[in-house]
Design a protein around this motif. Structure first.
Motif, PDB file in Angstrom:
ATOM      1  N   VAL A  36      57.383 -19.764  22.505  1.00  0.00           N
ATOM      2  CA  VAL A  36      57.421 -19.818  23.966  1.00  0.00           C
ATOM      3  C   VAL A  36      56.408 -18.799  24.459  1.00  0.00           C
ATOM      4  CG1 VAL A  36      58.857 -19.707  26.030  1.00  0.00           C
ATOM      5  CG2 VAL A  36      59.879 -20.378  23.841  1.00  0.00           C
ATOM      6  N   ALA A  37      55.313 -19.267  25.027  1.00  0.00           N
ATOM      7  CA  ALA A  37      54.188 -18.375  25.338  1.00  0.00           C
ATOM      8  C   ALA A  37      53.780 -18.482  26.800  1.00  0.00           C
ATOM      9  CB  ALA A  37      52.991 -18.698  24.437  1.00  0.00           C
ATOM     10  N   ASP A  38      53.550 -17.319  27.404  1.00  0.00           N
ATOM     11  CA  ASP A  38      52.952 -17.230  28.743  1.00  0.00           C
ATOM     12  C   ASP A  38      53.739 -18.029  29.779  1.00  0.00           C
ATOM     13  OD1 ASP A  38      50.848 -15.663  27.661  1.00  0.00           O
ATOM     14  OD2 ASP A  38      49.839 -17.490  26.998  1.00  0.00           O
ATOM     15  N   CYS A  39      55.056 -17.938  29.703  1.00  0.00           N
ATOM     16  CA  CYS A  39      55.917 -18.638  30.657  1.00  0.00           C
ATOM     17  C   CYS A  39      56.506 -17.648  31.671  1.00  0.00           C
ATOM     18  CB  CYS A  39      57.050 -19.361  29.923  1.00  0.00           C
ATOM     19  SG  CYS A  39      56.486 -20.736  28.884  1.00  0.00           S
ATOM     20  N   THR A  40      56.911 -18.182  32.822  1.00  0.00           N
ATOM     21  CA  THR A  40      57.569 -17.398  33.861  1.00  0.00           C
ATOM     22  C   THR A  40      58.967 -17.950  34.077  1.00  0.00           C
ATOM     23  OG1 THR A  40      55.484 -16.893  34.972  1.00  0.00           O
ATOM     24  CG2 THR A  40      57.493 -16.680  36.271  1.00  0.00           C
ATOM     25  N   VAL A  41      59.973 -17.075  33.985  1.00  0.00           N
ATOM     26  CA  VAL A  41      61.357 -17.476  34.200  1.00  0.00           C
ATOM     27  C   VAL A  41      61.926 -16.560  35.273  1.00  0.00           C
ATOM     28  CG1 VAL A  41      63.618 -17.808  33.148  1.00  0.00           C
ATOM     29  CG2 VAL A  41      61.548 -18.209  31.794  1.00  0.00           C
ATOM     30  N   THR A  42      62.291 -17.117  36.435  1.00  0.00           N
ATOM     31  CA  THR A  42      62.717 -16.273  37.548  1.00  0.00           C
ATOM     32  C   THR A  42      63.776 -16.985  38.379  1.00  0.00           C
ATOM     33  OG1 THR A  42      61.934 -14.988  39.447  1.00  0.00           O
ATOM     34  CG2 THR A  42      60.872 -17.103  39.062  1.00  0.00           C
ATOM     35  N   GLY A  43      64.671 -16.206  38.965  1.00  0.00           N
ATOM     36  CA  GLY A  43      65.688 -16.785  39.823  1.00  0.00           C
ATOM     37  C   GLY A  43      66.719 -17.587  39.055  1.00  0.00           C
ATOM     38  N   CYS A  44      67.365 -16.944  38.074  1.00  0.00           N
ATOM     39  CA  CYS A  44      68.384 -17.618  37.256  1.00  0.00           C
ATOM     40  C   CYS A  44      69.757 -17.021  37.545  1.00  0.00           C
ATOM     41  CB  CYS A  44      68.070 -17.464  35.765  1.00  0.00           C
ATOM     42  SG  CYS A  44      66.466 -18.128  35.277  1.00  0.00           S
ATOM     43  N   GLY A  45      70.753 -17.868  37.742  1.00  0.00           N
ATOM     44  CA  GLY A  45      72.095 -17.383  38.009  1.00  0.00           C
ATOM     45  C   GLY A  45      72.697 -16.654  36.822  1.00  0.00           C
ATOM     46  N   LEU A  46      72.335 -17.053  35.618  1.00  0.00           N
ATOM     47  CA  LEU A  46      72.830 -16.377  34.415  1.00  0.00           C
ATOM     48  C   LEU A  46      71.680 -15.596  33.763  1.00  0.00           C
ATOM     49  CD1 LEU A  46      75.204 -19.132  32.963  1.00  0.00           C
ATOM     50  CD2 LEU A  46      75.785 -17.135  34.339  1.00  0.00           C
ATOM     51  N   ARG A  47      71.231 -16.029  32.597  1.00  0.00           N
ATOM     52  CA  ARG A  47      70.212 -15.295  31.852  1.00  0.00           C
ATOM     53  C   ARG A  47      68.865 -15.999  31.935  1.00  0.00           C
ATOM     54  NH1 ARG A  47      75.088 -15.858  27.802  1.00  0.00           N
ATOM     55  NH2 ARG A  47      74.747 -17.909  28.709  1.00  0.00           N
ATOM     56  N   GLY A  48      67.795 -15.217  31.804  1.00  0.00           N
ATOM     57  CA  GLY A  48      66.469 -15.823  31.774  1.00  0.00           C
ATOM     58  C   GLY A  48      66.264 -16.598  30.485  1.00  0.00           C
ATOM     59  N   PHE A  49      66.409 -15.909  29.352  1.00  0.00           N
ATOM     60  CA  PHE A  49      66.393 -16.532  28.025  1.00  0.00           C
ATOM     61  C   PHE A  49      67.753 -16.282  27.370  1.00  0.00           C
ATOM     62  CE2 PHE A  49      61.826 -16.235  28.551  1.00  0.00           C
ATOM     63  CZ  PHE A  49      61.318 -17.304  27.842  1.00  0.00           C
ATOM     64  N   TYR A  50      68.286 -17.312  26.724  1.00  0.00           N
ATOM     65  CA  TYR A  50      69.495 -17.146  25.927  1.00  0.00           C
ATOM     66  C   TYR A  50      69.196 -17.681  24.537  1.00  0.00           C
ATOM     67  CZ  TYR A  50      74.400 -17.339  24.463  1.00  0.00           C
ATOM     68  OH  TYR A  50      75.594 -17.150  23.791  1.00  0.00           O
ATOM     69  N   VAL A  51      69.187 -16.781  23.541  1.00  0.00           N
ATOM     70  CA  VAL A  51      68.853 -17.125  22.165  1.00  0.00           C
ATOM     71  C   VAL A  51      70.121 -16.951  21.337  1.00  0.00           C
ATOM     72  CG1 VAL A  51      67.373 -16.588  20.200  1.00  0.00           C
ATOM     73  CG2 VAL A  51      66.499 -16.289  22.534  1.00  0.00           C
ATOM     74  N   TYR A  52      70.575 -17.998  20.666  1.00  0.00           N
ATOM     75  CA  TYR A  52      71.842 -17.906  19.950  1.00  0.00           C
ATOM     76  C   TYR A  52      71.868 -18.871  18.774  1.00  0.00           C
ATOM     77  CZ  TYR A  52      73.577 -22.277  22.059  1.00  0.00           C
ATOM     78  OH  TYR A  52      73.752 -23.592  22.425  1.00  0.00           O
ATOM     79  N   GLN A  53      72.946 -18.815  18.003  1.00  0.00           N
ATOM     80  CA  GLN A  53      73.201 -19.724  16.879  1.00  0.00           C
ATOM     81  C   GLN A  53      71.991 -19.833  15.946  1.00  0.00           C
ATOM     82  OE1 GLN A  53      74.634 -23.355  18.702  1.00  0.00           O
ATOM     83  NE2 GLN A  53      76.757 -22.682  18.540  1.00  0.00           N
ATOM     84  N   TYR A  54      71.584 -18.663  15.406  1.00  0.00           N
ATOM     85  CA  TYR A  54      70.542 -18.581  14.373  1.00  0.00           C
ATOM     86  C   TYR A  54      69.156 -19.015  14.855  1.00  0.00           C
ATOM     87  CZ  TYR A  54      74.481 -17.940  11.186  1.00  0.00           C
ATOM     88  OH  TYR A  54      75.604 -17.457  10.566  1.00  0.00           O
ATOM     89  N   ALA A  55      68.954 -19.140  16.143  1.00  0.00           N
ATOM     90  CA  ALA A  55      67.619 -19.476  16.643  1.00  0.00           C
ATOM     91  C   ALA A  55      66.653 -18.332  16.336  1.00  0.00           C
ATOM     92  CB  ALA A  55      67.656 -19.741  18.143  1.00  0.00           C
ATOM     93  N   GLU A  57      56.460 -14.801  23.566  1.00  0.00           N
ATOM     94  CA  GLU A  57      55.358 -13.858  23.759  1.00  0.00           C
ATOM     95  C   GLU A  57      54.673 -14.070  25.106  1.00  0.00           C
ATOM     96  OE1 GLU A  57      52.241 -14.340  20.889  1.00  0.00           O
ATOM     97  OE2 GLU A  57      52.649 -16.479  20.620  1.00  0.00           O
ATOM     98  N   GLY A  58      54.329 -12.937  25.716  1.00  0.00           N
ATOM     99  CA  GLY A  58      53.582 -12.980  26.972  1.00  0.00           C
ATOM    100  C   GLY A  58      54.349 -13.585  28.124  1.00  0.00           C
ATOM    101  N   CYS A  59      55.679 -13.585  28.065  1.00  0.00           N
ATOM    102  CA  CYS A  59      56.485 -14.199  29.124  1.00  0.00           C
ATOM    103  C   CYS A  59      56.940 -13.157  30.141  1.00  0.00           C
ATOM    104  CB  CYS A  59      57.703 -14.915  28.529  1.00  0.00           C
ATOM    105  SG  CYS A  59      57.278 -16.356  27.514  1.00  0.00           S
ATOM    106  N   VAL A  60      57.169 -13.615  31.367  1.00  0.00           N
ATOM    107  CA  VAL A  60      57.634 -12.751  32.456  1.00  0.00           C
ATOM    108  C   VAL A  60      58.993 -13.263  32.916  1.00  0.00           C
ATOM    109  CG1 VAL A  60      57.170 -11.909  34.782  1.00  0.00           C
ATOM    110  CG2 VAL A  60      55.282 -12.227  33.168  1.00  0.00           C
ATOM    111  N   VAL A  61      59.989 -12.374  32.898  1.00  0.00           N
ATOM    112  CA  VAL A  61      61.357 -12.728  33.287  1.00  0.00           C
ATOM    113  C   VAL A  61      61.780 -11.814  34.426  1.00  0.00           C
ATOM    114  CG1 VAL A  61      63.735 -12.995  32.504  1.00  0.00           C
ATOM    115  CG2 VAL A  61      61.845 -13.384  30.896  1.00  0.00           C
TER     116      VAL A  61
END
Length: 549
Positions: free
Chosen positions: A173-192, A197-201
């Motif tokens: 996941v590269a150079d992405c923008t994640v903004t205005g989330c009710g929960l989490r910007g990124f959620y990484v789970y279950q052995y992911a 890189e280069g992301c803005v949250v």
């Protein structure tokens, strides 16, 4: 002998002679079809099984596919391949896109609305999402198990999580923008195990990046700000890496590492490491590769020379004109591509190249179908690689002596030679291939050999080195290899290393997949759900089965 033919090109438009709806066009579409869609709003939903098709907005067209009146995804696909380009999707009672084991490509699309994730990707097939905007959905993107790439994409104003990666998914996941989330910007789970890189949250209701349930992401050069929870949080049992990330104006602690979590932190909470920090990081990545002592020595010598040249420049002393083009000679599977990527990062860390991006191409990316087409394709690829590394694999297939296409391949070489000289300070060209064939390649143009500063030889891996590589593959997949399997593997690698088509690490990868398959067959016969230890264990018997095939 049969030959494949490209799929038909079908037009969807509100005019006589065209297909009035996307569904009508798909009803007549065969594998490989390209459906071009004229401007308009199309109130319909699409379900595909096994078909390989491209749907693209016509040049300059505004295409809206409106599924708000349905309780099913706008696009649902099982298997096959689906490419969506330049389309706006409006979801209703379900996701906008739901793909299962599909080779999915979504480019420059806008997605909004719907229930659940706007885009759902499941299975083991690689996918690509680039240049998209996702907004006003319950969730952004959900990836379960799939490899692939999300790049230059914005997820904004969603009620839940922005991007969720689970079930062992390992995309970049590269150079992405994640903004205005009710929960989490990124959620990484279950052995992911993604690389983010280069992301803005920013502006999330909980953590900016949350890692749980044995997730192990690699976080590089990310910026996390203005979150109600911690900027980055790792739960117990999670691992991975945090490198050159910036965390500001978040809840305390900015980076939360629970007891039992084991991420490696490097320059974790700064705007980014210094040039020397980044250089040391790249050299450490090179040193961590198994084997290749001669290659490592050659690369370090190049770095030393470039570093001294930079010091001389800062001191006002003259430096000679330096090209960065290299020849990587050796058999497949010996780490040439990996080293080329690291070399690009090293050049960036040294300030030699501005970006250090990596562009890998082969003959088909450079050679066209008619005289003049090749020069245009080659120049375009070269222009896109400026500021980084252009890596040409199996470069010898371009030369006349390789007997693979004659003058069209030669046209690519003749186009590259002057570009490499004119832009030697803007790009590093690395050509790779078998040692003997590369001699023929260099003979294809009188000025070609002089464009390269050095040839680096990549030797075959030894059986012990291949055993270590196999072990790393097992560890990366959270498998545990029975130590008693080591001599079986070593003997196998010793036997196949003399084959003409010996693939080194590629053969190790193929064998690892066979061992996994043998384990799966063994566990399936248990007649019950295996315990976690059994799911992780690779037995000698699995290796014996795999090596006997």
């Amino acid at each position: 002998m049969t030959t494949s033919t490209p799929g038909r090109v079908l037009l969807v438009a509100r005019r006589p002679g065209a297909y009035p709806t996307i569904g009508d066009a798909l009803a007549d579409a065969s594998d490989g079809a390209v459906i071009t869609i004229a401007s308009g709003e199309y109130a319909e939903t699409v379900e595909l099984t096994g078909l390989r098709v491209t749907l693209a907005a016509a040049d300059g067209a505004t295409v809206v596919v409106d599924g708000r009146g349905a309780e099913r995804p706008v696009f649902r696909t099982f298997g096959g391949s689906l490419v969506l380009k330049g389309i706006e999707l409006l979801a209703g009672g379900a996701s906008a896109i739901e793909a299962q084991d599909t080779e999915l490509t979504v480019q420059r699309c806008t997605v909004s609305g719907g229930r659940g994730p706007a885009i759902v990707i499941r299975g083991t097939t690689a996918f690509t999402v680039t240049g998209c905007v996702i907004s006003a959905a319950e969730q952004g993107i959900l990836v379960d198990g799939s490899p692939g790439r999300i790049e230059d994409t914005t997820v904004e104003d969603v009620l839940g999580d922005g991007i969720t990666l689970g079930q062992g998914a390992d995309p970049v996941v590269a150079d992405c923008t994640v903004t205005g989330c009710g929960l989490r910007g990124f959620y990484v789970y279950q052995y992911a195990r993604p690389v983010i890189e280069g992301c803005v949250v920013s502006h999330t209701g909980y953590e900016g990046i949350a890692v749980a349930h044995h997730g192990a992401p690699v976080l590089k050069r990310c910026t996390v700000t203005d979150t109600r929870g911690s900027g980055i949080a790792f739960a117990s049992g999670c691992g991975g890496e945090i490198s050159a990330c910036r965390v500001a104006n978040t809840a305390e602690p900015g980076i939360s590492i629970a007891e039992g979590a084991t991420p490696v932190l490097s320059e974790a909470a700064t705007p980014g490491g210094t040039g020397d920090d980044a250089l040391d990081e790249m050299l450490a990545e090179l040193d961590a590769m198994i084997g290749l002592p001669g290659v490592k020595e050659e690369v370090r010598a190049l770095v030393d020379e470039l570093q001294v040249n930079e010091w001389r420049r800062r001191a006002g002393l003259p430096i000679g004109a330096a090209g960065h083009h290299l020849i990587f000679a050796g058999a497949p599977g010996t780490g040439k591509t990996t080293v080329a990527r690291i070399y690009g990062k090293l050049l960036k860390a040294l300030g030699v190249l501005p970006h250090g991006q990596f562009r890998e191409v082969s003959r088909r990316d450079l050679v066209g179908q008619y005289i003049g087409h090749t020069a245009e394709k080659t120049a375009t690829v070269f222009e896109e690689a400026k500021g980084g590394v252009l890596f040409i694999d199996e470069a010898y297939t371009l030369s006349r002596l390789a007997g693979s296409g004659g003058d069209f391949g030669q046209e690519a070489i003749d186009t590259l030679v002057p570009l490499m000289e004119e832009h030697r300070d803007e790009v590093a060209v690395i050509v790779a291939g078998y040692t003997g064939e590369m001699v023929d390649f260099l003979a294809a143009n009188p000025g070609l050999a002089s464009r390269f500063g050095k040839t680096i030889e990549f030797e075959n891996y030894s059986p012990d080195e291949l055993l270590a590589i196999f072990g790393r593959m097992a560890s990366a997949g959270d498998y545990e290899l029975d130590p008693a399997a080591a001599p079986v593997l070593t003997d196998h690698f010793r036997r196949i290393s003399g084959d003409v088509n010996f693939g080194n690490a590629r053969d190790a990868r193929r064998l690892f997949e066979k061992v996994r398959k043998a384990q799966s067959q063994r566990l399936r016969l248990l007649g019950r759900m295996p315990a976690v230890e059994e799911l992780r264990g690779l037995h000698v018997a699995d290796v014996v089965v795999a090596t006997s095939q």
